[in-house]
Design a protein around this motif. Structure first.
Motif, PDB file in Angstrom:
ATOM      1  N   GLU A 253      -2.734  10.222  -5.607  1.00  0.00           N
ATOM      2  CA  GLU A 253      -3.487   9.287  -6.443  1.00  0.00           C
ATOM      3  C   GLU A 253      -3.228   7.836  -6.023  1.00  0.00           C
ATOM      4  O   GLU A 253      -2.091   7.381  -5.938  1.00  0.00           O
ATOM      5  CB  GLU A 253      -3.094   9.483  -7.913  1.00  0.00           C
ATOM      6  CG  GLU A 253      -4.044   8.750  -8.851  1.00  0.00           C
ATOM      7  CD  GLU A 253      -3.769   9.101 -10.309  1.00  0.00           C
ATOM      8  OE1 GLU A 253      -4.208   8.339 -11.178  1.00  0.00           O
ATOM      9  OE2 GLU A 253      -3.102  10.129 -10.566  1.00  0.00           O
ATOM     10  N   GLY A 254      -4.311   7.120  -5.707  1.00  0.00           N
ATOM     11  CA  GLY A 254      -4.233   5.697  -5.343  1.00  0.00           C
ATOM     12  C   GLY A 254      -3.671   5.443  -3.956  1.00  0.00           C
ATOM     13  O   GLY A 254      -3.373   4.297  -3.608  1.00  0.00           O
ATOM     14  N   ALA A 255      -3.521   6.497  -3.155  1.00  0.00           N
ATOM     15  CA  ALA A 255      -2.893   6.339  -1.833  1.00  0.00           C
ATOM     16  C   ALA A 255      -3.918   6.493  -0.707  1.00  0.00           C
ATOM     17  O   ALA A 255      -5.044   6.941  -0.914  1.00  0.00           O
ATOM     18  CB  ALA A 255      -1.798   7.384  -1.661  1.00  0.00           C
ATOM     19  N   TYR A 256      -3.507   6.093   0.484  1.00  0.00           N
ATOM     20  CA  TYR A 256      -4.245   6.416   1.711  1.00  0.00           C
ATOM     21  C   TYR A 256      -3.852   7.846   2.109  1.00  0.00           C
ATOM     22  O   TYR A 256      -2.673   8.193   2.091  1.00  0.00           O
ATOM     23  CB  TYR A 256      -3.849   5.473   2.847  1.00  0.00           C
ATOM     24  CG  TYR A 256      -4.563   4.141   2.868  1.00  0.00           C
ATOM     25  CD1 TYR A 256      -5.430   3.819   3.895  1.00  0.00           C
ATOM     26  CD2 TYR A 256      -4.353   3.197   1.862  1.00  0.00           C
ATOM     27  CE1 TYR A 256      -6.081   2.591   3.941  1.00  0.00           C
ATOM     28  CE2 TYR A 256      -5.002   1.972   1.885  1.00  0.00           C
ATOM     29  CZ  TYR A 256      -5.866   1.667   2.925  1.00  0.00           C
ATOM     30  OH  TYR A 256      -6.503   0.461   2.968  1.00  0.00           O
ATOM     31  N   PHE A 257      -4.840   8.649   2.502  1.00  0.00           N
ATOM     32  CA  PHE A 257      -4.574  10.006   3.002  1.00  0.00           C
ATOM     33  C   PHE A 257      -4.370   9.900   4.510  1.00  0.00           C
ATOM     34  O   PHE A 257      -5.263   9.466   5.240  1.00  0.00           O
ATOM     35  CB  PHE A 257      -5.770  10.910   2.679  1.00  0.00           C
ATOM     36  CG  PHE A 257      -5.561  12.366   3.011  1.00  0.00           C
ATOM     37  CD1 PHE A 257      -5.347  13.291   2.003  1.00  0.00           C
ATOM     38  CD2 PHE A 257      -5.580  12.827   4.335  1.00  0.00           C
ATOM     39  CE1 PHE A 257      -5.173  14.638   2.296  1.00  0.00           C
ATOM     40  CE2 PHE A 257      -5.400  14.157   4.630  1.00  0.00           C
ATOM     41  CZ  PHE A 257      -5.192  15.072   3.606  1.00  0.00           C
TER      42      PHE A 257
ATOM     43  N   ARG B 148       0.839  -1.205   0.000  1.00  0.00           N
ATOM     44  CA  ARG B 148       0.000   0.000   0.000  1.00  0.00           C
ATOM     45  C   ARG B 148       0.867   1.245   0.000  1.00  0.00           C
ATOM     46  O   ARG B 148       1.981   1.232   0.499  1.00  0.00           O
ATOM     47  CB  ARG B 148      -0.904   0.026   1.232  1.00  0.00           C
ATOM     48  CG  ARG B 148      -2.045  -0.942   1.145  1.00  0.00           C
ATOM     49  CD  ARG B 148      -2.993  -0.782   2.331  1.00  0.00           C
ATOM     50  NE  ARG B 148      -4.167  -1.608   2.125  1.00  0.00           N
ATOM     51  CZ  ARG B 148      -4.203  -2.910   2.316  1.00  0.00           C
ATOM     52  NH1 ARG B 148      -3.118  -3.536   2.727  1.00  0.00           N
ATOM     53  NH2 ARG B 148      -5.293  -3.604   2.065  1.00  0.00           N
ATOM     54  N   ARG B 149       0.290   2.306  -0.520  1.00  0.00           N
ATOM     55  CA  ARG B 149       0.990   3.589  -0.523  1.00  0.00           C
ATOM     56  C   ARG B 149       0.224   4.533   0.395  1.00  0.00           C
ATOM     57  O   ARG B 149      -0.993   4.662   0.321  1.00  0.00           O
ATOM     58  CB  ARG B 149       1.019   4.138  -1.959  1.00  0.00           C
ATOM     59  CG  ARG B 149       1.993   5.274  -2.143  1.00  0.00           C
ATOM     60  CD  ARG B 149       2.412   5.360  -3.618  1.00  0.00           C
ATOM     61  NE  ARG B 149       3.177   6.568  -3.828  1.00  0.00           N
ATOM     62  CZ  ARG B 149       2.610   7.772  -4.022  1.00  0.00           C
ATOM     63  NH1 ARG B 149       1.300   7.886  -4.063  1.00  0.00           N
ATOM     64  NH2 ARG B 149       3.363   8.829  -4.195  1.00  0.00           N
ATOM     65  N   TYR B 150       0.968   5.156   1.289  1.00  0.00           N
ATOM     66  CA  TYR B 150       0.381   6.116   2.233  1.00  0.00           C
ATOM     67  C   TYR B 150       1.009   7.483   1.967  1.00  0.00           C
ATOM     68  O   TYR B 150       2.240   7.581   1.849  1.00  0.00           O
ATOM     69  CB  TYR B 150       0.679   5.714   3.678  1.00  0.00           C
ATOM     70  CG  TYR B 150       0.242   4.302   4.029  1.00  0.00           C
ATOM     71  CD1 TYR B 150      -1.033   4.043   4.493  1.00  0.00           C
ATOM     72  CD2 TYR B 150       1.130   3.224   3.895  1.00  0.00           C
ATOM     73  CE1 TYR B 150      -1.433   2.745   4.823  1.00  0.00           C
ATOM     74  CE2 TYR B 150       0.743   1.932   4.208  1.00  0.00           C
ATOM     75  CZ  TYR B 150      -0.532   1.698   4.676  1.00  0.00           C
ATOM     76  OH  TYR B 150      -0.938   0.429   5.000  1.00  0.00           O
TER      77      TYR B 150
ATOM     78  N   ALA C 150       4.243  17.019   2.583  1.00  0.00           N
ATOM     79  CA  ALA C 150       3.710  15.712   2.158  1.00  0.00           C
ATOM     80  C   ALA C 150       4.853  14.704   2.095  1.00  0.00           C
ATOM     81  O   ALA C 150       5.917  15.001   1.555  1.00  0.00           O
ATOM     82  CB  ALA C 150       3.041  15.833   0.790  1.00  0.00           C
ATOM     83  N   VAL C 151       4.618  13.531   2.676  1.00  0.00           N
ATOM     84  CA  VAL C 151       5.632  12.466   2.690  1.00  0.00           C
ATOM     85  C   VAL C 151       4.957  11.166   2.278  1.00  0.00           C
ATOM     86  O   VAL C 151       3.943  10.775   2.870  1.00  0.00           O
ATOM     87  CB  VAL C 151       6.271  12.307   4.092  1.00  0.00           C
ATOM     88  CG1 VAL C 151       7.259  11.161   4.108  1.00  0.00           C
ATOM     89  CG2 VAL C 151       6.950  13.596   4.529  1.00  0.00           C
ATOM     90  N   ALA C 152       5.498  10.485   1.253  1.00  0.00           N
ATOM     91  CA  ALA C 152       4.939   9.209   0.798  1.00  0.00           C
ATOM     92  C   ALA C 152       5.670   8.055   1.482  1.00  0.00           C
ATOM     93  O   ALA C 152       6.899   8.071   1.604  1.00  0.00           O
ATOM     94  CB  ALA C 152       5.067   9.089  -0.713  1.00  0.00           C
TER      95      ALA C 152
END
Length: 936
Positions: free
Chosen positions: A83-87, A3-5, A28-30
């Motif tokens: 896009e496609g990530a958890y916020f 998953r991407r957060y 913002a940090v992925a």
């Protein structure tokens, strides 16, 4: 599945995009697969001025953002990352809704994505944290947080926090995750799929058997039994010089203290000669080791337990976590120590297991607390609620799952061998040292069942609280809401009410005549509720119309003392008639149901554990209801001449919000007969036991005079002449010379002038919560923007420990406290440089217990002021004074804003009770200049 957060933090000009507030910085940090994979941060030109408060908080000013991109220019990059990530955010709904507002303003479509709130996740998984602000969590986990309240730094720290939390979630045992599943669906964070995937990836949980105890579909932390060291019975090798050498080895900054050596000798003498001992040990003496060293040695020598009792939970924990481990290192023998609290501190595993079967509960707090407790079971060895930081809704749920005597199955319970309360009791009965609190000590004194192991010797630390605790434990109180909670749990109108379940179970087992027992239940239940409703409304009417406002609390609180003569008047006739009817209705309600419960005995072998537990719970509630009715009858019949009776009501509160109280006027005879007369040796110690260097007041109040106790005063090793200063302003009016508004205005401006010299770092102690609130408000209006960080008890939410910790986090903080802040808080070093006592802490003479004691004293030829009020106030004053100097490196000033200290005959008694220190008596402005010179 990977998953991407994306962790987001915004700094903004205010709280609402809809009201025109704007973003001034984006961080913002992925995060992917446990790694940070991308970062984005930028200032944003908001198009509106940055308010001074935001500039002060964040350090971001208009110049820093004037050339920054507009939000419209930064949005595409941010949306691409999301896009496609958890916020993810710390308090996610603020950042998510703010972003939605800004996107809407710029013409973008609304976002739709799963959310994770790291506040919620931290509350779920980090149960031992002191608080859940980002800075506090960073400190708790040892995460570096370079620029708090700047979006890039906050986002970075939140990302590291998220990785820690997800890792912890993954390490939970499979059984725990399966139990969590139904409850995580009901949280704000989108955890359902994450937990589901972890479950699918987990192998069978047997690999965790060394760490966890799996029982009845719950995973509990396995308690490891420590190997006992060989006992060295050479007790003579316990020499003071040997111990001092060991203390130097195991304690940083250990200094040999003559007072501590003396205390060890005195406690040893008292124990070996079967005498009681009253010992005042000044701050810094090290009294815990002063009584533990001889106490534990004596317990081993005589092969019987020593009980050590404290007033506060903090001191209990300190003894167990700091002092006992140190003692084990320095003593020439091994010993066992157990901390035992009242049983409602402990989780009942049977009740908790039962609540987990209801997956249809919609209440967020209940579901969240269940999830917390499922995880907590994998970490706790004690099952003690003090380990948790429960929200108010969580505390309500705890009341349904805590251990209590009336609903305990004892050895018939499948959880009995694992029961936290019974495990602690068994451990206590096998221990050399039992640490408990005054509340349990005196509950044991009046209890039919023995809660503590049999003991002959005890140490009572924080002993200046004993009179108050004993008075509470031998007193009684009740109110409408206590009855209401019991009745609601028994309710048959609720679909899951106990009586409906009882009907279903009776029908299932074909219990004979069960409908006969329950036939009148519904009508009687309503009669009880209606009668109690009318009764408490009538009592409140009497209280509000006849009482005077209590000066010790908010103006809306009314206090009315009443006597047997009062209740025999015509005014009370309706009250007594209603109470008689309510008592009869309760009896009519309870008796047939108890007979029905007795009928289940013949079906014992057909009952499941859950059914047996349910029947015990019903009987326990019925007993509680009867007990409460007996307390109400006692309070409204005033049967004892040696008790004082009163009621308190909030005039603006609910129509039946009134509480009835009874307490013994004196407790000296109770203690003399039931405690001191039955124990070989009791050591009473505190930093505040004497009045004008004598112990007659405390000995008389506690019933010790006939025993001729040993007395000792051990001075503090601190150099108060150099470390502290007492300052009494001559130009602050007495409260009775001016109206309260004028008084508050004067003390607020004086506090402000002092705070500018001390740069905050000030504790201000009040005797009235109402005055605290008014002063806090007035002080705030004097400040230049956010010049000082004001933290006020009752104004800011949080426990005393949490408020104190927040105070220590800021360099320029001022802490306003009342009641509990006069003692038990420890703020060493530069965090506290000034203590201000607004008024001398006299108990209001019309406070019911105080008034009754004064009347009794007067009737016996005593002087209520000099024999009672003054000594009480001096002990309280000394407790407040003791907050300032907590180590040999501390330095600070104590201001007393009460001229009675220097203008009355009795005022010098307060000064005489303090260690010798310089005293300055001048107008405020001169004292402020003197303080500036002294601190420089």
């Amino acid at each position: 599945m990977t998953r991407r957060y994306v962790v987001i933090d915004f700094e903004t000009t205010g709280n609402s995009a809809a009201r025109g507030d704007r973003i001034i910085q984006i961080g913002a940090v992925a995060v992917e697969a446990g790694q940070i994979t991308d970062r984005y941060s930028t200032f944003i030109q908001p198009g509106v001025p940055i308010p001074p408060f935001i500039e002060q908080l964040t350090g971001i000013n208009d110049d820093m953002v004037k050339d920054a991109p507009l939000f419209e220019e930064a949005a595409p990059k941010l949306l691409q990352m999301l896009e496609g990530a958890y916020f993810v955010a710390h308090n996610v709904m603020f950042d998510y809704s703010f972003l939605q507002g800004e996107l809407d303003r710029c013409g973008y479509s609304p976002l739709s994505m799963p959310l994770i709130d790291t506040v919620e996740l931290s509350r779920l998984l980090l149960l031992g944290a002191d608080g859940y602000q980002l800075g506090m969590l960073a400190e708790y986990l040892g995460l570096e947080h370079e620029n708090p309240h700047q979006a890039d730094s906050d986002a970075e720290v939140t990302a590291m926090l998220l990785m820690h939390l997800l890792n912890k979630l993954e390490t939970l045992p499979l059984l725990t995750l399966e139990r969590l599943s139904p409850f995580v669906k009901k949280l704000q964070s989108s955890l359902e799929n994450i937990v589901s995937d972890i479950i699918n990836e987990k192998s069978v949980f047997l690999a965790d058997e060394e760490t966890y105890d799996f029982f009845r579909k719950l995973a509990l932390k396995k308690t490891l039994k420590l190997e006992q060291q060989d006992f060295n019975d050479d007790l003579e090798s316990y020499g003071v010089s040997d111990l001092e050498q060991k203390l130097k080895t195991h304690m940083a900054h250990y200094e040999i203290r003559e007072s501590q050596q003396k205390m060890v000798e005195l406690v040893d003498e008292a124990l070996h000669t079967n005498q009681h001992l009253v010992i005042e040990a000044g701050t810094g003496v090290g009294k815990s080791l002063g009584y533990l060293i001889p106490g534990v040695r004596f317990a081993k020598e005589k092969d019987r337990p020593l009980v050590v009792s404290t007033h506060t939970v903090q001191l209990q924990q300190q003894l167990l976590e700091r002092d006992v481990p140190l003692l084990k290192k320095i003593m020439p023998f091994d010993f066992t120590a157990t901390l035992l609290k009242g049983r409602n501190h402990y989780l009942c595993l049977r009740k908790f297991e039962h609540t987990l079967q209801d997956h249809h509960e919609d209440n967020y707090d209940t579901n969240f607390t269940k999830a917390q407790l499922i995880i907590w079971l994998t970490e706790t060895e004690q099952g003690d609620v003090e380990e948790l930081s429960l929200a108010s809704g969580g505390k309500l749920f705890w009341n349904t799952v805590k251990s209590d005597a009336n609903s305990c199955l004892n050895h018939r319970c499948p959880w009995f061998s694992r029961c936290y309360y019974h495990k602690q009791r068994r451990a206590a009965h096998e221990s050399d040292l039992v640490i408990t609190n005054h509340a349990l000590l005196f509950t044991d004194l009046k209890s039919d069942s023995q809660l503590l192991p049999s003991y002959k010797e005890a140490v009572l630390d924080e002993a200046h609280h004993i009179e108050e605790v004993v008075s509470d434990h031998f007193g009684k109180e009740t109110d409408y809401f206590t009855f209401l909670k019991l009745l609601d749990r028994l309710s048959s109108t609720e679909s899951d009410g106990m009586l409906n379940t009882l009907r279903e179970l009776s029908d299932l087992l074909e219990v004979p005549k069960y409908e006969t027992y329950l036939a009148k239940w519904d009508n009687l239940f309503l009669d009880v509720k209606n009668e109690l409703d009318d009764l408490f409304k009538q009592i409140k009417t009497i209280c509000v119309t006849k009482a005077k406002s209590s000066r010790s609390s908010e103006l809306t609180k009314q206090t009315l003392r009443y006597t047997k003569e009062d209740i025999e008047s015509a005014l009370w006739e309706p009250v007594l008639e209603m109470e008689e009817r309510a008592k009869q209705y309760i009896s009519d309600l309870v008796k047939p149901v108890k007979r029905l419960l007795k009928s289940f005995d013949q079906f014992e072998e057909h009952l499941t554990v859950k059914q047996k537990g349910f029947l015990v719970d019903v009987e326990g509630l019925l007993n509680d209801l009867q007990d409460e009715a007996a307390v109400l009858h006692h309070l409204l019949s005033c049967p004892l001449s040696q008790e004082v009776y009163w009621m308190e009501a909030e005039s603006k509160g609910p129509r039946h919000a009134v509480t009835l109280y009874a307490k013994p006027v004196e407790i000296d005879q109770i203690l003399a007969d039931q405690f001191f007369g039955k124990k070989s040796s009791v050591v009473l110690t505190s930093a505040t036991m004497s009045v004008k260097n004598k112990f007659s007041y405390i000995s008389e109040r506690l019933g010790l005079l006939d025993f001729g106790p040993l007395n000792a005063q051990l001075p503090s090793p601190f150099k108060y002449e150099e470390q502290s200063k007492l300052m009494v302003p001559t130009d602050i009016p007495l409260i009775n010379e001016v109206d309260q508004k004028t008084f508050v205005a004067k003390i607020s401006t004086s506090l402000y002038e002092i705070a500018k010299v001390t740069k905050g770092r000030m504790l201000v102690l009040f005797t009235s919560y109402e005055m605290l609130k008014e002063t806090h408000s007035a002080f705030k209006s004097l400040m230049d923007q956010e010049e000082f960080v004001l933290i006020a008890q009752g104004v800011d939410s949080g426990s005393r420990a949490r408020l104190t910790k927040n105070f220590q986090r800021f360099d320029n903080a001022i802490l306003f406290g009342t009641n509990s802040f006069w003692e038990g808080i420890d703020i060493p070093g530069d965090d506290l440089s000034c203590l201000v006592i607004i008024r001398l802490p006299f108990t209001p003479p019309d406070q019911p217990v105080m008034a009754a004691k004064s009347e009794k004293l007067k009737a016996e030829g005593g002087n209520p002021f000099y024999d009672l009020s003054l000594p009480q106030a001096i002990i309280r004053f000394k407790q407040g004074f003791g907050r300032l100097v907590r180590s040999s490196r501390d330095k600070g000033a104590v201001f007393v804003f009460d001229r009675r200290m220097i203008e009355t005959r009795y005022g010098k008694s307060f000064i005489q009770s303090l260690p010798k220190l310089p005293v300055s008596i001048k107008p405020v402005d001169e004292l402020v200049e003197e303080l500036r010179d002294w601190m420089d």
